[in-house]
Enzyme design. Sequence first.
Site, short mmCIF file in Angstrom:
data_model
loop_
_atom_site.label_atom_id
_atom_site.label_comp_id
_atom_site.label_asym_id
_atom_site.label_seq_id
_atom_site.Cartn_x
_atom_site.Cartn_y
_atom_site.Cartn_z
N GLU A 72 0.87 -1.59 -0.01
CA GLU A 72 0.13 -0.27 -0.17
C GLU A 72 0.82 1.11 0.19
OE1 GLU A 72 -2.84 0.74 -0.90
OE2 GLU A 72 -2.95 2.13 0.83
N HIS A 75 2.34 1.54 -3.29
CA HIS A 75 1.94 2.78 -4.35
C HIS A 75 1.18 4.15 -4.14
CE1 HIS A 75 -1.35 2.85 -6.91
NE2 HIS A 75 -2.70 2.90 -6.24
N HIS A 134 -11.82 5.58 -8.52
CA HIS A 134 -10.01 5.13 -8.74
C HIS A 134 -9.39 5.14 -9.87
CE1 HIS A 134 -6.88 6.25 -6.11
NE2 HIS A 134 -6.45 4.76 -6.45
N HIS A 244 -20.30 -8.75 -17.33
CA HIS A 244 -19.35 -7.23 -17.34
C HIS A 244 -19.17 -8.63 -19.24
CE1 HIS A 244 -15.36 -6.75 -17.79
NE2 HIS A 244 -14.91 -8.54 -17.10
N HIS A 304 -4.94 -9.14 -16.83
CA HIS A 304 -6.37 -8.75 -17.68
C HIS A 304 -6.46 -7.32 -17.53
CE1 HIS A 304 -10.58 -9.20 -18.87
NE2 HIS A 304 -10.99 -8.84 -18.23
#
Length: 326
Positions: A72, A75, A134, A244, A304
């Site tokens: 975290e 990032h 986000h 999806h 992906h």
Amino acid sequence: MAIERLIKFTLVFTLAVILMGAYTRLSDAGLGCPDWPGCYGHLAVPSASHDLAKIETHFPQMTIEPEKAWLEMIHRYIAGALGLMVLAILILCIKHPHAPKKLPSFIAVLIVFQAALGMWTVTMKLMPIVVMAHLIGGFSLFALLLLLYLRLKPLRIPGGDSYARKLVPLALVSLGVLVIQIILGGWTSSNYAALACTTLPICEGNWVDNLRFAEAFSPFQGDHPSFEFGVLDYATRMTIHVSHRVWAVVTAITLILLALKLRYAQSNIMRNSGYLLLLLVIAQVGLGISNVVMNLPLGIAVSHNAGAALLLLTLVFINYALWRKA
Ligand code: HEM
């Protein structure tokens, strides 16, 4: 030009930040640090015993997991570095008499908003609408940086390519269809609906009778102490997952049609963009199917995400090139 080189580097760096974000989210490390901007009030992940003792007092419900906390924090640091790069691009554009001003200003505002979304992701305990916003913010930043780069380049299709120009409406529809698919993917991921259907082609059991669109696409899901691992029931997650997958069929058909039509373009650049698009669509569908049959391995899930970002970039490029005057 210095701005062009900086934007090129920033584009690659943005992809790295997007992938690091996906890796953090998919490793369930989004709440690795329960506060913001520090981690348990520290600049780096605390490890000293007196700090750990203090954390036990101030965060009694939390158990510090250093690996997740570091993911975290890394990032957050690289996202901070990206913010500084965007600021440098804005300053260079303002100083350069022929550079655009509005687009880099908008990108700078977007990255500030993106930082706020990063904060809310943590403080609102992974609320899906915030997590998805986000993700979309990161993808938008990526696409707008490419647009800025192209604005600075004197890109022209040689001879105008009258055949390719006729594909403008299809290219625009393709971009719209892809954006919807990316939003649906973000919603699938942020609601932990990836494993709601484990068979091909659509879903197992009596899924048609159990679809619940109103609950599945309601942006707010009530008050919960945390949204980690999802709060929706099975039928609702299944509906998100199925949407999806079904829209993936629409996306694949539309994008492949555009790619095949681009084969007959007069200019090399448009033909090659078509081949790249075709390759990326096939890879993306393959990765999506692998996500399902292999139970969401981290590497495939992150790839992906990368595939979606590269598809977006390719379609932004195709649209820009087709709109540009000869
Ligand atoms: C056709 C083009 C496709 C695009 C552009 C696309 C895009 C995306 C995006 C942007 C995400 C969110 C990733 C993240 O949050 O890190 C996602 C998630 C997902 N996609 Fe796709 N997708 C496509 C096709 C497919 C197909 C064909 C399948 C399965 C048959 C699939 C299965 C999934 C699954 C299971 C997830 C959730 C993974 C997770 O929790 O992170 N996708 N997709």
